[in-house]
Write an enzyme that holds these catalytic residues in place. Structure first.
Site, PDB file in Angstrom:
ATOM      1  CB  ALA A  79      -0.957   0.054   1.315  1.00 40.55           C
ATOM      2  CE1 TYR A  80       3.126   1.656   4.776  1.00 38.70           C
ATOM      3  CE2 TYR A  80       5.526   1.092   4.398  1.00 38.70           C
ATOM      4  CZ  TYR A  80       4.434   1.230   4.991  1.00 38.70           C
ATOM      5  OH  TYR A  80       4.529   0.757   6.583  1.00 38.70           O
ATOM      6  CB  ALA A  81       4.154   5.550  -2.568  1.00 39.01           C
TER       7      ALA A  81
END
Length: 332
Positions: A82-84
């Site tokens: 989900a990061y960036a």
């Protein structure tokens, strides 16, 4: 040093070298590496978060941070699908490929909150892992971490899916990030009943300003299961490093601004005594806690990387640890 009711001055000790200088320094006392539960692997006891990659840091800035971490002996990278929107994994994967560094790194990635494959059902986990492997340009994840707890999903379904990935060699071990203590017990029982791979690690929110949930609710259970503890949010979003604005510190204090100020004052005082940074002191306190293997924190500059790594060689005295424990009691 000048202080107000809600601010603590932040120093940069003259003895702390720049990143360029550290490249020419051979540390005579290397940090002791700690076991993460993966067979034959020990890690530098601090993990670098991939949260800024592709978000507040572009590819070039991320590469510089990763280069500094590797040069300082770091090997544990913690990211998430989900990061960036997956860009964190892409940047990390490209960096590992360009540096030929995959075999030197221990890669942990979290799944369950990504937009493409939300949840921890079997289909979502399997698809998320395969997508993460593609973005990371690797054939295996050293540690798969379940980013969310979903009581609506049968634990057996989740654990069987993870075990299948482990048997296939796509994942070497797994842990959890947001599960309460009772769910850890349920997971342990389910793993034993199903005969699947046991959980190895847990990633709680844990720092000097957030102690209660972990210490009173989950820590005894994690200790009984011999889980490797990898605290996230280790610097409370930069607050404990002295880098967050005063208004944000007050917001994070949630009505406990005075107690929070006492913690920051104690961290700053000890940083002065130890000729270290506040970030290093806060991380060193975590490293003194039972079962903590590697706190995870973000760095946006190469010098911030050095601050984090320096915590692995900072030995706080019994008096200093007592000061931090007393100051942070309102949060315990």
């Amino acid at each position: 040093m000048t202080e107000t009711a809600h601010t603590v001055s932040v120093r940069t000790p003259l003895s702390v070298p720049t990143t360029a200088q550290t490249a020419t320094i051979v540390d005579p006392v290397p940090a002791e590496r700690r076991p993460l539960g993966l067979e034959g692997r020990r890690v530098l006891p601090v993990g670098l978060s991939g949260r800024p990659f592709g978000w507040t840091l572009d590819a070039a800035g991320s590469d510089a941070v990763l280069d500094a971490f590797l040069a300082a002996g770091g090997d544990l990278i913690d990211t998430a699908d989900a990061y960036a929107g997956g860009r964190s994994e892409i940047i990390l994967g490209n960096w590992m490929r360009s540096r030929r560094a995959r075999d030197r790194m221990v890669v942990a990635t979290k799944v369950g909150t990504g937009a493409d494959h939300p949840g921890v059902g079997a289909r979502a986990i399997t698809a998320a892992v395969h997508d993460s492997l593609r973005r990371l340009r690797t054939d295996r994840l050293d540690l798969l971490v379940l980013h969310v707890d979903d009581p609506e999903t049968d634990f057996e379904e989740t654990l069987l899916a993870v075990d299948e990935l482990i048997r296939a060699g796509s994942v070497l071990g797994f842990g959890v990030a947001a599960h309460p203590g009772m769910r850890l017990i349920e997971a342990r029982i389910a793993c034993a009943q199903l005969g699947v791979a046991p959980m190895l690690a847990v990633q709680p929110v844990y720092n000097l300003l957030h102690r209660r949930d972990w210490e009173q609710g989950i820590a005894p259970i994690a200790a009984a299961q011999r889980l490797a503890v990898m605290p996230r949010y280790s610097l409370a979003g930069g607050v404990l490093a002295g880098s967050a604005p005063a208004a944000r510190r007050r917001l994070l204090g949630r009505g406990s601004a005075r107690a929070e100020h006492e913690v920051l004052s104690a961290v700053d005082q000890i940083a002065t005594e130890a000729d270290a940074t506040m970030a290093a002191v806060a991380m060193a306190w975590l490293l003194s806690r039972p079962d903590v293997v590697a706190p995870v924190a973000s760095a946006s500059t190469t010098d911030e990387v050095i601050d984090l790594v320096s915590a692995t060689r900072l030995r706080l005295t019994r008096r200093q640890l007592g000061m931090l424990d007393r100051a942070s009691q309102p949060f315990a």
